[in-house]
Design an enzyme around this catalytic site. Structure first.
Site, PDB file in Angstrom:
ATOM      1  N   HIS A 153      18.233  38.838 -67.115  1.00 58.63           N
ATOM      2  CA  HIS A 153      19.242  38.898 -68.182  1.00 58.63           C
ATOM      3  C   HIS A 153      20.634  38.628 -67.638  1.00 58.63           C
ATOM      4  CE1 HIS A 153      17.237  39.958 -71.883  1.00 58.63           C
ATOM      5  NE2 HIS A 153      16.451  40.825 -71.227  1.00 58.63           N
ATOM      6  N   GLU A 154      20.940  39.202 -66.490  1.00 56.53           N
ATOM      7  CA  GLU A 154      22.269  39.011 -65.908  1.00 56.53           C
ATOM      8  C   GLU A 154      22.492  37.555 -65.492  1.00 56.53           C
ATOM      9  OE1 GLU A 154      24.718  41.126 -65.832  1.00 56.53           O
ATOM     10  OE2 GLU A 154      23.483  42.626 -66.842  1.00 56.53           O
ATOM     11  N   ALA A 185      -4.808  22.890 -68.960  1.00 55.75           N
ATOM     12  CA  ALA A 185      -6.035  22.103 -69.092  1.00 55.75           C
ATOM     13  C   ALA A 185      -5.744  20.723 -69.681  1.00 55.75           C
ATOM     14  CB  ALA A 185      -7.038  22.858 -69.956  1.00 55.75           C
ATOM     15  N   LEU A 211       4.532  30.679 -62.641  1.00 55.65           N
ATOM     16  CA  LEU A 211       4.674  31.894 -63.446  1.00 55.65           C
ATOM     17  C   LEU A 211       3.790  31.880 -64.695  1.00 55.65           C
ATOM     18  CD1 LEU A 211       8.532  32.491 -63.263  1.00 55.65           C
ATOM     19  CD2 LEU A 211       6.741  33.823 -62.161  1.00 55.65           C
ATOM     20  N   GLY A 212       3.400  30.696 -65.135  1.00 56.79           N
ATOM     21  CA  GLY A 212       2.608  30.614 -66.364  1.00 56.79           C
ATOM     22  C   GLY A 212       1.280  31.354 -66.259  1.00 56.79           C
ATOM     23  N   LEU A 213       0.538  31.101 -65.168  1.00 55.64           N
ATOM     24  CA  LEU A 213      -0.748  31.777 -64.999  1.00 55.64           C
ATOM     25  C   LEU A 213      -0.575  33.249 -64.647  1.00 55.64           C
ATOM     26  CD1 LEU A 213      -2.865  29.059 -63.158  1.00 55.64           C
ATOM     27  CD2 LEU A 213      -2.779  29.622 -65.593  1.00 55.64           C
TER      28      LEU A 213
END
Length: 456
Positions: free
Chosen positions: A250-251, A362, A421-423
């Site tokens: 956030h910062e 995929a 970060l998605g997985l």
């Protein structure tokens, strides 16, 4: 958390348990001969003693009855309470003078009476024998015994004393039962602790050992309290870490927004250049990464949300529509095989985001075809996403791809502009459902991702 010592120790419980168990078995087996001995040496009942006394007085008054022609007068008394009664007259040499033969039971009883050294009565299986009643005739010592032929019920312990193999089997069974109860008493808190440890390891940081175990006053209770204290510390540490990541993200948004605003003003003033365009591109990448970090923190911190029982198709409707459109734009085929009857309790948004990330990956790496299907499997729902792409070269990367910021050096990831970060968000969402996720290389090619979720 300080746990006060308690005198109620497992050592004491084990010692007392096995001690009591063995003592009960030994006492039960050892008591049988004592009960039998007490029964064998039961005092002569008054009415039987009176009967023998009356017969002895008759012989004293009529000594001629001791002569053989008169034996028949007191061999049998047929009207003793409606039961046949036989009388045995024994001289000082231990010989029966009024009968030619003596039964085996009578011989055994005479030995028992001699050992007891006082008049007794004994219940055999089919007869009751009692005596002796001693008296004198012409300075000679005689003894009177009586026998009542009848089937009399015997005490219960005679059954065990006569069936030693059965008694041994029952003793072993009783010992096993007592030891089993002790093992169950000691094993129950261990099973509770094991279940709590497994649940905590699966990501449910709010799970604690049940109060029935943690309130025990022995070592199991102390261990449960220590486990709960550890779980509290782990939960606080993980939540603090996620809040720190969320707060930092956030910062970072504030200076990033200012940077993007400055870039926009520079472009309006026709101050564009290759460097400014590069800064703008990196700013967009940074903004996307911060968004992913916030999403990861949000998923991991929202374990307290209430699950909603929904149809799986209903939860994934928008995700599947978007994925079908994206696949069509890339001239690829998305095959959906999800039964409308599949329902399960879910956190709708995290689950939809998890499936969306998997479908986008995929679609990105598939050659022509992507398949998503779901089915009931025992008490779980199995969701499988399969593509026909290159898969992952290194088998060790198959599970590591779900860790934050992990990017394997494979054909699937070298072209990707992601940050790994998605997985990680996908795995966090599945963990929040107390489910599991793993990836395997499909044959002959492609990647298969399997998700299992509790159906109830």
């Amino acid at each position: 958390m300080i746990i006060s010592p308690s005198p109620n120790r497992i050592f004491i419980k084990l010692l007392l348990g096995f001690w009591i168990c063995s003592s009960v078995i030994i006492a039960a087996v050892g008591l049988l001969p004592l009960l039998q001995q007490n029964h064998d040496q039961a005092p002569l009942p008054p009415h039987l003693e009176t009967l023998l006394s009356r017969i002895a007085n008759r012989i004293i008054e009529q000594p001629e009855l001791l002569e053989r022609p008169h034996f028949k007068h007191f061999r049998n008394i047929k009207n003793f309470r409606g039961k046949p009664l036989r009388i045995y007259l024994v001289n000082e040499q231990g010989q029966v003078v009024n009968r030619d033969r003596m039964s085996r039971g009578m011989r055994r009883f005479m030995l028992m009476a001699e050992e007891a050294n006082h008049p007794i009565s004994h219940q055999f299986k089919n007869e009751l024998i009692f005596g002796p009643y001693e008296f004198q005739v012409h300075d000679e010592q005689y003894s009177l015994y009586g026998r009542i032929d009848d089937h009399h019920p015997r005490p219960w312990f005679f059954f065990f004393s006569e069936n030693k193999l059965l008694t041994l089997s029952l003793a072993i069974l009783l010992s096993g039962l007592l030891c089993g109860l002790l093992a169950w008493h000691l094993g129950k808190p261990l099973r509770s602790l094991k279940q709590s440890a497994e649940t905590l390891a699966k990501g449910d940081l709010q799970h604690r050992v049940d109060p029935s175990t943690s309130k025990r006053s022995d070592e199991f209770g102390q261990l449960a309290q220590a486990f709960n204290a550890m779980a509290d510390a782990v939960e606080n540490m993980v939540n603090s870490q996620q809040r720190l990541i969320s707060d930092i993200s956030h910062e970072l948004r504030t200076p990033l927004t200012r940077l993007q605003l400055a870039l926009a003003l520079a472009r309006k003033k026709d101050q564009g250049s290759t460097e400014i365009e590069r800064i703008g591109y990196e700013a967009e990448q940074l903004d996307q990464m911060i968004g992913e970090l916030l999403e990861l923190s949000r998923v991991k911190l929202n374990f307290n949300d209430v699950k909603h029982p929904l149809a799986l198709n209903e939860t994934l409707t928008q995700v599947l529509d978007d994925a079908d459109f994206e696949a069509e734009q890339q001239q690829k085929q998305l095959v959906i095989n999800i039964d409308d009857e599949i329902r399960l309790p879910t956190y709708p948004r995290p689950l939809a985001r998890a499936v969306e990330n998997l479908l986008r990956n995929a679609i990105r790496y598939a050659d022509k075809r992507i398949t998503i299907e779901a089915k009931y499997l025992d008490e779980q729902v199995e969701l499988v996403i399969l593509d026909d792409g290159p898969g992952i070269e290194n088998p060790q990367d198959l599970q590591a791809i779900f860790e934050p910021f992990y990017r394997p050096q494979s054909a699937r990831e070298r072209e990707s502009g992601g940050w790994g970060l998605g997985l990680a968000i996908t795995k966090a969402a599945i963990d929040a459902h107390q489910g599991s996720i793993y990836a395997t290389n499909a044959q002959p090619n492609g990647l298969k991702v399997t998700i299992t979720l509790p159906a109830h």
